[in-house]
Design a protein around this motif. Structure first.
Motif, mmCIF file in Angstrom:
data_model
loop_
_atom_site.group_PDB
_atom_site.id
_atom_site.type_symbol
_atom_site.label_atom_id
_atom_site.label_comp_id
_atom_site.label_asym_id
_atom_site.label_seq_id
_atom_site.Cartn_x
_atom_site.Cartn_y
_atom_site.Cartn_z
ATOM 1 N N LEU A 158 7.634 -9.392 -3.028
ATOM 2 C CA LEU A 158 6.392 -10.160 -2.954
ATOM 3 C C LEU A 158 5.395 -9.433 -3.838
ATOM 4 C CD1 LEU A 158 4.929 -12.538 -1.539
ATOM 5 C CD2 LEU A 158 4.170 -10.879 0.149
ATOM 6 N N PRO A 205 9.132 -6.499 0.944
ATOM 7 C CA PRO A 205 8.281 -6.903 2.063
ATOM 8 C C PRO A 205 8.240 -5.912 3.224
ATOM 9 C CG PRO A 205 10.289 -8.197 2.056
ATOM 10 C CD PRO A 205 10.307 -7.360 0.817
ATOM 11 N N TRP A 244 8.175 -12.853 6.073
ATOM 12 C CA TRP A 244 8.772 -12.431 4.803
ATOM 13 C C TRP A 244 9.919 -11.447 5.046
ATOM 14 C CZ3 TRP A 244 7.191 -16.419 3.088
ATOM 15 C CH2 TRP A 244 5.890 -16.763 2.770
ATOM 16 N N GLU A 266 13.916 -11.948 4.065
ATOM 17 C CA GLU A 266 14.724 -10.933 3.385
ATOM 18 C C GLU A 266 15.983 -10.598 4.184
ATOM 19 O OE1 GLU A 266 14.107 -6.700 1.199
ATOM 20 O OE2 GLU A 266 13.207 -6.900 3.178
#
Length: 144
Positions: free
Chosen positions: A89, A94, A110, A114
């Protein structure tokens, strides 16, 4: 979400090599078969070689071979070899994100994205993507 061209090209190149484990393939042949820009592929194959996913030999009989069995290479191995991180990101993984106030729970989303992507990529090998006619072909057999 963004899947890099490097990761896509690397997986496609390895699939080509997995289909021809008994003989080396040139970058030109792989690029032509997969419609990948040659100069970009040359760079990607170099990264795969450094990661041990392909091996190479110079000379007129040279080229590239897959570095180990197709069922021993996961898509996660390939993505990490060429991209490093699976998800970023703004260029950062993240894992260390921390947002204030009403956005404080967003980094958890996020991180979950992942984790799910890593699990999916880790669970798929090159062999799992190959059509049946390319699996366990005897050495020296030409592609159909």
């Amino acid at each position: 979400m963004h899947i890099s061209a490097k990761a896509d090209y690397a997986i496609r190149a390895l699939l080509e090599l997995a289909c021809e484990p008994a003989r080396p393939l040139t970058c030109e042949a792989i690029a032509s078969a997969q419609e990948i820009p040659f100069r970009f592929l040359k760079s990607v194959v170099g990264e795969l070689r450094r990661a041990g996913l392909v091996r190479s030999q110079r000379g007129c009989e040279g080229g590239y071979w897959i570095g180990r069995e197709a069922d021993g290479i996961t898509l996660l191995d390939v993505v990490r070899a060429v991209d490093g991180e699976v998800i970023t990101l703004r260029g950062e993984p993240p894992g260390g994100l921390d947002y204030p106030g009403p956005a404080q729970r967003l980094p958890g989303v996020w991180r979950q994205v992942e984790e799910d992507a890593v699990a999916l990529l880790a669970g798929r090998t090159l062999a799992s993507l190959l059509p049946a006619e390319y699996l366990r072909r005897p050495a020296g057999t030409d592609a159909a």
